[in-house]
Design a protein around this motif. Structure first.
Motif, short mmCIF file in Angstrom:
data_model
loop_
_atom_site.label_atom_id
_atom_site.label_comp_id
_atom_site.label_asym_id
_atom_site.label_seq_id
_atom_site.Cartn_x
_atom_site.Cartn_y
_atom_site.Cartn_z
N ALA A 35 28.90 29.61 33.35
CA ALA A 35 28.35 30.93 33.05
C ALA A 35 29.03 32.00 33.89
O ALA A 35 29.34 33.10 33.40
CB ALA A 35 26.84 30.93 33.29
N LEU A 36 29.27 31.69 35.16
CA LEU A 36 29.90 32.66 36.04
C LEU A 36 31.33 32.96 35.60
O LEU A 36 31.77 34.12 35.59
CB LEU A 36 29.87 32.15 37.48
N TRP A 37 32.08 31.93 35.21
CA TRP A 37 33.44 32.15 34.75
C TRP A 37 33.46 32.94 33.45
O TRP A 37 34.34 33.77 33.22
CB TRP A 37 34.17 30.82 34.57
N ILE A 38 32.48 32.70 32.58
CA ILE A 38 32.41 33.43 31.32
C ILE A 38 32.12 34.90 31.58
O ILE A 38 32.67 35.79 30.93
CB ILE A 38 31.36 32.81 30.37
N CYS A 39 31.22 35.18 32.54
CA CYS A 39 30.94 36.57 32.91
C CYS A 39 32.21 37.28 33.36
O CYS A 39 32.47 38.42 32.99
CB CYS A 39 29.89 36.62 34.02
N GLY A 43 35.33 36.44 32.63
CA GLY A 43 36.36 36.50 31.59
C GLY A 43 36.01 37.31 30.37
O GLY A 43 36.90 37.66 29.58
N THR A 44 34.73 37.64 30.18
CA THR A 44 34.33 38.41 28.98
C THR A 44 33.69 39.74 29.32
O THR A 44 33.46 40.56 28.42
CB THR A 44 33.33 37.60 28.13
N LEU A 45 33.35 39.99 30.57
CA LEU A 45 32.64 41.20 31.02
C LEU A 45 31.23 41.28 30.48
O LEU A 45 30.62 42.35 30.45
CB LEU A 45 33.39 42.49 30.62
N CYS A 46 30.67 40.14 30.08
CA CYS A 46 29.33 40.15 29.52
C CYS A 46 28.29 40.26 30.63
O CYS A 46 28.57 40.02 31.79
CB CYS A 46 29.08 38.89 28.70
N ARG A 47 27.09 40.62 30.25
CA ARG A 47 25.95 40.60 31.17
C ARG A 47 25.41 39.18 31.23
O ARG A 47 25.36 38.48 30.21
CB ARG A 47 24.85 41.55 30.70
N ILE A 48 24.97 38.75 32.40
CA ILE A 48 24.50 37.38 32.55
C ILE A 48 23.30 37.10 31.66
O ILE A 48 23.16 36.02 31.11
CB ILE A 48 24.16 37.08 34.04
N GLY A 49 22.43 38.08 31.48
CA GLY A 49 21.25 37.88 30.65
C GLY A 49 21.58 37.62 29.20
O GLY A 49 21.04 36.70 28.58
N GLU A 50 22.50 38.40 28.63
CA GLU A 50 22.85 38.21 27.23
C GLU A 50 23.62 36.91 27.03
O GLU A 50 23.54 36.30 25.96
CB GLU A 50 23.62 39.42 26.70
N SER A 98 39.41 34.97 25.13
CA SER A 98 40.75 34.64 25.60
C SER A 98 40.86 33.13 25.75
O SER A 98 39.87 32.41 25.66
CB SER A 98 41.00 35.33 26.95
N ALA A 99 42.07 32.66 26.01
CA ALA A 99 42.25 31.22 26.23
C ALA A 99 41.39 30.76 27.40
O ALA A 99 40.81 29.67 27.37
CB ALA A 99 43.73 30.92 26.48
N PHE A 100 41.29 31.60 28.43
CA PHE A 100 40.48 31.26 29.60
C PHE A 100 39.00 31.17 29.23
O PHE A 100 38.33 30.18 29.54
CB PHE A 100 40.68 32.33 30.68
N ALA A 101 38.48 32.18 28.55
CA ALA A 101 37.06 32.19 28.20
C ALA A 101 36.72 31.10 27.19
O ALA A 101 35.67 30.46 27.26
CB ALA A 101 36.67 33.56 27.65
N LEU A 102 37.62 30.86 26.25
CA LEU A 102 37.38 29.82 25.25
C LEU A 102 37.29 28.45 25.91
O LEU A 102 36.48 27.61 25.51
CB LEU A 102 38.50 29.85 24.21
N ARG A 103 38.11 28.24 26.93
CA ARG A 103 38.08 26.96 27.64
C ARG A 103 36.71 26.73 28.29
O ARG A 103 36.18 25.62 28.29
CB ARG A 103 39.18 26.95 28.71
N GLN A 104 36.12 27.80 28.81
CA GLN A 104 34.79 27.66 29.43
C GLN A 104 33.73 27.33 28.37
O GLN A 104 32.85 26.48 28.60
CB GLN A 104 34.40 28.95 30.16
N LEU A 164 30.68 39.98 38.92
CA LEU A 164 31.83 39.39 38.22
C LEU A 164 32.17 40.22 36.98
O LEU A 164 33.34 40.36 36.63
CB LEU A 164 31.51 37.95 37.83
N ARG A 165 31.16 40.75 36.32
CA ARG A 165 31.38 41.65 35.18
C ARG A 165 32.13 42.89 35.64
O ARG A 165 33.08 43.33 34.99
CB ARG A 165 30.01 42.01 34.59
N ARG A 166 31.73 43.44 36.80
CA ARG A 166 32.41 44.61 37.35
C ARG A 166 33.83 44.24 37.79
O ARG A 166 34.76 45.03 37.62
CB ARG A 166 31.62 45.16 38.54
#
Length: 358
Positions: free
Chosen positions: A143-147, A149-156, A194-200, A270-272
């Protein structure tokens, strides 16, 4: 009010701090000093942020009452909440805006990766796993790596469902119901992985694909609480917590980065961090805003007529960010060579636990 949590936070705050102090007082006799004393008690236990939130809620409540009967008649001498200045109650050095600016630098990103690997290695090699310290849950690591790599909010992210993730197309759809924002100001978001986020996401899918939720609760009937990962990260930076140890929770410093020199960090940092990395890559703020799913400021007419989705620009921005993160992780490590194992950062499952892919 109708808040996203069903007003649970609001109810808890009033039941803990407001009702015990002034709950039995008639509204007509409440004074500025009564409300001030409520907030002083909260500040005294070091909960400055809570005091500011409670002050705002009290102001909202009394403003609502001023416009409605029979409470309006009871406030004939004025609204006591309007007289309370919270800046005179919280410490002088408290930042009223409470705007965090923490970002992780490249060394800290690598250090976080190494900490996760060290946690996993130590646990797997322990002779008695019942007594060994368990690492941060693999789902939380991902979850942390996805945050990042995607700039998403942890809640969503923690509310995500597998039906909204297309691993073949490399996309993740975030419905506006899961997004943060005021009613009427939320919007859907399509994330191009991205390739990074997809891997997660692929590593996560191996762990939770049997449920409809990307991050299922224990019974699998819903998603986990949206504060779960934030609490897990905070519990492992105990040195920054002005509180006693919490029973049934971790209270260590295993996720403190840079020996604490830069302060604590949260999933939202991490989003920031990812957004700041995009900015450093020369990606325009307009595109970064859209990658963060910000509702853009401006006239309603402008928002309704300028409807270009920026999909191509967002896809490229996320790809460049993913490549930058992978470059950081491949550039070196703050840990000894014994934990720098290339295969440790690929999506796979070892003994039912996923290592964190880089």
């Amino acid at each position: 009010v109708l808040r996203k949590d069903g007003n649970a936070d609001l109810r808890r705050a009033f039941e803990k701090d407001v009702f015990p102090a002034i709950g039995s007082k008639p509204v007509r006799v409440l004074t500025e000093q009564d409300l001030r004393e409520v907030l002083v008690i909260v500040v005294a236990r070091g909960a400055n942020r809570m005091a500011v939130r409670l002050w705002r809620d009290l102001r909202q409540m009394f403003a609502w009452a001023e416009k409605r009967q029979p409470w309006r008649k009871m406030l004939i001498d004025g609204n006591p909440a309007e007289l309370v200045r919270i800046e005179t109650i919280v410490p002088l050095d408290y930042d009223m805006s409470n705007v965090r600016e923490r970002t992780l630098n490249a060394d800290e990103i690598r250090e976080l990766r190494d900490i996760f690997v060290r946690m996993e290695t130590s646990y797997e090699s322990a002779s008695d796993k019942r007594r060994a310290v368990r690492p941060l849950q693999p789902e939380s690591q991902l979850a942390l790596w996805i945050c990042l790599g995607t700039l998403c909010r942890i809640g969503e992210l923690l509310m995500a469902e597998w039906k909204h993730v297309d691993l073949q197309a490399g996309t993740w759809f975030i419905p506006k119901e899961n997004a943060k924002g005021a009613r009427g100001k939320k919007q859907d978001q399509l994330v191009f992985l991205s390739a990074f986020a997809l891997r997660q996401f692929k590593a996560l899918h191996e762990l939770t694909k049997k449920t409809e939720w990307c991050f299922p609760s224990r019974d699998g009937e819903s998603h986990i609480d949206v504060k779960t990962v934030t609490k897990q990260v905070g519990d492992r930076q105990h040195r920054f917590k002005d509180r006693a140890t919490l029973k049934g929770r971790r209270n260590d410093n295993s996720l403190v980065l840079a020996r604490g020199a830069n302060g604590d960090w949260t999933p939202n940092d991490l989003r920031r961090t990812g957004a700041t990395m995009m900015q450093a890559l020369g990606i325009t703020p307009e595109v970064v805003d859209r990658c963060q799913n910000h509702v853009l400021k401006g006239s309603r007419v402008r928002r309704h007529y300028l409807t270009h989705p920026y999909n191509a620009e967002k896809r490229q921005a996320w790809e460049r960010l993913g490549a930058a993160i992978m470059s950081i992780l491949e550039a070196g490590s703050t840990e000894p060579a014994r934990v720098r194992r290339t295969d440790a950062f690929r999506p796979k499952v070892i003994a039912s636990r996923a290592t964190v892919p880089a």
